[in-house]
Scaffold this active site. Structure first.
Site, PDB file in Angstrom:
ATOM      1  N   HIS A 213      49.599  -5.786  34.555  1.00  0.00           N
ATOM      2  CA  HIS A 213      49.934  -5.607  35.974  1.00  0.00           C
ATOM      3  C   HIS A 213      50.534  -4.215  36.101  1.00  0.00           C
ATOM      4  CE1 HIS A 213      49.627  -9.922  35.469  1.00  0.00           C
ATOM      5  NE2 HIS A 213      49.481 -10.045  36.777  1.00  0.00           N
TER       6      HIS A 213
ATOM      7  N   SER B 139      55.009   1.822  34.404  1.00  0.00           N
ATOM      8  CA  SER B 139      54.674   1.507  33.005  1.00  0.00           C
ATOM      9  C   SER B 139      53.449   2.275  32.485  1.00  0.00           C
ATOM     10  CB  SER B 139      54.503   0.003  32.822  1.00  0.00           C
ATOM     11  OG  SER B 139      53.631  -0.544  33.789  1.00  0.00           O
TER      12      SER B 139
ATOM     13  N   GLU C 201      45.048  -3.647  37.486  1.00  0.00           N
ATOM     14  CA  GLU C 201      45.769  -3.667  38.765  1.00  0.00           C
ATOM     15  C   GLU C 201      44.813  -4.161  39.838  1.00  0.00           C
ATOM     16  OE1 GLU C 201      48.967  -3.268  40.008  1.00  0.00           O
ATOM     17  OE2 GLU C 201      47.941  -3.798  41.867  1.00  0.00           O
TER      18      GLU C 201
ATOM     19  N   ASP D 169      41.448  -9.192  36.951  1.00  0.00           N
ATOM     20  CA  ASP D 169      42.645 -10.035  37.029  1.00  0.00           C
ATOM     21  C   ASP D 169      43.454  -9.894  35.731  1.00  0.00           C
ATOM     22  OD1 ASP D 169      44.524 -12.015  37.200  1.00  0.00           O
ATOM     23  OD2 ASP D 169      43.090 -13.676  37.391  1.00  0.00           O
ATOM     24  N   GLY D 170      44.641  -9.371  35.856  1.00  0.00           N
ATOM     25  CA  GLY D 170      45.480  -9.104  34.686  1.00  0.00           C
ATOM     26  C   GLY D 170      45.908 -10.355  33.941  1.00  0.00           C
TER      27      GLY D 170
ATOM     28  N   ASP E  98      53.706  -7.947  33.398  1.00  0.00           N
ATOM     29  CA  ASP E  98      54.771  -7.645  34.367  1.00  0.00           C
ATOM     30  C   ASP E  98      54.280  -7.951  35.786  1.00  0.00           C
ATOM     31  OD1 ASP E  98      56.967  -6.534  35.672  1.00  0.00           O
ATOM     32  OD2 ASP E  98      56.168  -4.489  35.545  1.00  0.00           O
TER      33      ASP E  98
HETATM   34  N1  SAM Z   1      54.140  -2.745  35.479  1.00  0.00           N
HETATM   35  C1  SAM Z   1      54.476  -1.861  36.597  1.00  0.00           C
HETATM   36  C2  SAM Z   1      55.570  -0.924  36.179  1.00  0.00           C
HETATM   37  O1  SAM Z   1      56.421  -1.303  35.332  1.00  0.00           O
HETATM   38  O2  SAM Z   1      55.586   0.203  36.658  1.00  0.00           O
HETATM   39  C3  SAM Z   1      54.879  -2.651  37.822  1.00  0.00           C
HETATM   40  C4  SAM Z   1      53.956  -3.760  38.187  1.00  0.00           C
HETATM   41  S1  SAM Z   1      54.396  -4.684  39.605  1.00  0.00           S
HETATM   42  C5  SAM Z   1      55.820  -5.544  39.118  1.00  0.00           C
HETATM   43  C6  SAM Z   1      53.158  -5.916  39.602  1.00  0.00           C
HETATM   44  C7  SAM Z   1      51.788  -5.425  40.003  1.00  0.00           C
HETATM   45  O3  SAM Z   1      50.827  -6.448  39.735  1.00  0.00           O
HETATM   46  C8  SAM Z   1      51.639  -5.115  41.478  1.00  0.00           C
HETATM   47  O4  SAM Z   1      51.205  -3.778  41.618  1.00  0.00           O
HETATM   48  C9  SAM Z   1      50.538  -6.090  41.984  1.00  0.00           C
HETATM   49  O5  SAM Z   1      49.676  -5.518  42.938  1.00  0.00           O
HETATM   50  C10 SAM Z   1      49.798  -6.375  40.718  1.00  0.00           C
HETATM   51  N2  SAM Z   1      49.071  -7.660  40.651  1.00  0.00           N
HETATM   52  C11 SAM Z   1      49.368  -8.837  41.239  1.00  0.00           C
HETATM   53  N3  SAM Z   1      48.537  -9.805  40.807  1.00  0.00           N
HETATM   54  C12 SAM Z   1      47.711  -9.234  39.893  1.00  0.00           C
HETATM   55  C13 SAM Z   1      46.669  -9.721  39.048  1.00  0.00           C
HETATM   56  N4  SAM Z   1      46.312 -11.007  39.061  1.00  0.00           N
HETATM   57  N5  SAM Z   1      46.066  -8.857  38.202  1.00  0.00           N
HETATM   58  C14 SAM Z   1      46.422  -7.550  38.161  1.00  0.00           C
HETATM   59  N6  SAM Z   1      47.403  -7.028  38.952  1.00  0.00           N
HETATM   60  C15 SAM Z   1      48.038  -7.861  39.795  1.00  0.00           C
END
Ligand code: SAM
Length: 310
Positions: A42, A121, A139, A167-168, A188
Site C-alpha cells: 500500500h 515509504s 497502490e 490489489d496490494g 501499510d
Molecule cells: N505506505 C505509505 C507510506 O508509508 O508512505 C502510506 C500508505 S497509506 C497508509 C495506504 C494506501 O493504501 C493509500 O494510499 C490507499 O489509497 C491505498 N490502498 C487502499 N486499499 C488498497 C489496496 N487494496 N491495494 C493497494 N493500495 C490500496
C-alpha cells in the site's frame, strides 16, 4: 471506496514509528550482498508536500516529523511547530535509528528549515536500495497511483522499481519467494474498511505459507475497535504457528493538550508488527522508542511498548 489520502497524514507520529522501523530493517538486510526484493503493498503517492493544502489542513506533521526535526535543533533555532512544549535533544544524542530516519527525511529538504517535503515509504525504501535490489509498489487509489507513477518515473529506475495498480492484499503473494529468496514485505493499508484487518491476516498467512523466511512488517492503528485490538494478537499466532520470531512496537503520543481538546484528537497511537525481524531491530527500537516518546508525547495516554517473541 477510497476516501483515505495519505497526504493528510504524511509525517505524523505514525509515519515516524513506521519509517524509523522500516529504515532499521533495511539497513540490516542491506548488509548481505544477495539481492533483496522489497514489496510495498500500500504505497501511497510516494512524496508529499508538508506545506501543501492536504498536510496544512490536518497539521499532523507538526506532531511528528516537524516536531522531531525541531527537537533535534538547538533551542531557538527554529519555531516550535506544535502547541505542546518542545523538548530538545542534541542531534548526536539521538538514538542511531532515529537519527538515521531524521537524516533521510532531511535529505529531501535543503536549507535547514522545517521539512517541507516528506518521503513516503516508496521513497524511504528507494533511498536504501542497492543496484541488485528490486522494489515492487502497489497502490489502488487512482489519483495517488498516478502521482506515484509520476514520482517514480522521475527516478529513471527502469525495471528496478515497478508500480502496479493491483490489489496490494492479493497481487503481491505470487511474487513470493523472489529468486534470491530474500524479501521484505511492508503492509501499510489505510484500514478504511473493517475487512482490511482480516485481509492483512490473510496476506501474512499466505505469504508465510509460500515463503516462511521473508520479513513481514505490518503497520496498524491503535484505535478502539475490536479488529484493531485483535490484529497484533492474530499476527503473533501466525508467527508462532510458523515457528518464526516476531517483534511488536507501539507508540502513543497521547491526547492533545487540554486547550486543543475542542479539536478532534485524530490518531493518537499506532503499532508495527514484524515477523522475522532482523536481530538488530530490537536494540535499535529499544533505544529509539523512548526518545520518540520523550520528544513527541502530548498528553494523557502517552506511552511506548516493545515486545518480542518466538
Ligand atoms: N505506505 C505509505 C507510506 O508509508 O508512505 C502510506 C500508505 S497509506 C497508509 C495506504 C494506501 O493504501 C493509500 O494510499 C490507499 O489509497 C491505498 N490502498 C487502499 N486499499 C488498497 C489496496 N487494496 N491495494 C493497494 N493500495 C490500496
Amino acid at each position: 471506496m477510497f476516501s483515505y489520502r495519505h497526504g493528510f497524514h504524511a509525517g505524523n507520529h505514525a509515519d515516524v514509528l513506521k519509517h524509523t522501523t522500516l529504515i532499521a530493517i533495511l539497513r540490516h538486510l542491506a548488509q548481505k550482498e544477495a539481492a533483496l526484493t522489497v514489496i510495498d503493498t500500500h504505497a501511497g503517492a510516494g512524496l508529499y508536500r508538508l506545506d501543501g493544502d492536504y498536510a496544512h489542513t490536518s497539521g499532523e506533521a507538526a506532531d511528528g516529523i516537524a516536531r522531531l526535526d525541531a527537537a533535534a535543533k538547538p533551542p531557538g533555532a527554529i519555531e516550535n511547530p506544535s502547541p505542546s512544549p518542545l523538548k530538545h535533544l542534541a542531534a548526536d544524542a539521538l538514538a542511531p535509528a532515529l537519527r538515521d530516519y531524521l537524516e533521510l527525511v532531511r535529505g529531501f529538504n535543503t536549507g535547514g528549515g522545517t521539512p517541507k517535503v516528506y518521503p513516503g515509504s516508496p521513497f524511504v525504501i528507494e533511498r536504501l536500495l542497492r543496484p541488485q535490489d528490486r522494489l515492487k509498489l502497489f497502490e489502488m487509489h487512482p489519483a495517488d497511483a498516478k502521482a506515484l507513477e509520476g514520482n517514480i518515473a522521475q527516478l529513471d529506475a527502469g525495471r528496478q522499481i515497478v508500480v502496479s495498480r493491483g490489489d496490494g492484499f492479493a497481487a503481491p503473494t505470487p511474487l513470493l519467494p523472489p529468486p534470491s529468496r530474500r524479501a521484505l514485505l511492508l503492509c501499510d493499508p489505510s484500514y478504511e474498511m473493517k475487512i482490511d484487518y482480516a485481509r492483512v491476516q490473510q496476506l501474512v498467512a499466505e505469504s508465510l505459507r509460500r515463503f516462511a523466511t521473508g520479513t513481514y512488517a505490518v503497520w496498524y492503528p491503535v484505535v478502539p475497535r475490536p479488529e484493531a485490538h485483535d490484529l497484533p494478537r492474530k499476527l503473533k499466532s501466525l508467527a508462532t504457528q510458523s515457528g518464526k520470531p516476531w517483534l511488536h512496537a507501539t507508540l502513543s503520543i497521547g491526547m492533545p493538550l487540554a486547550r486543543e481538546l475542542g479539536e478532534r484528537p485524530g490518531l493518537t497511537a499506532s503499532g508495527m508488527f514484524v515477523i522475522n525481524p532482523p536481530h538488530t531491530l530490537k536494540p535499535a527500537l529499544a533505544a529509539a522508542l523512548p526518545q520518540m516518546l520523550e520528544l513527541l508525547a502530548r498528553g494523557a495516554g502517552h506511552g511506548q511498548k516493545l515486545e518480542t517473541g518466538g
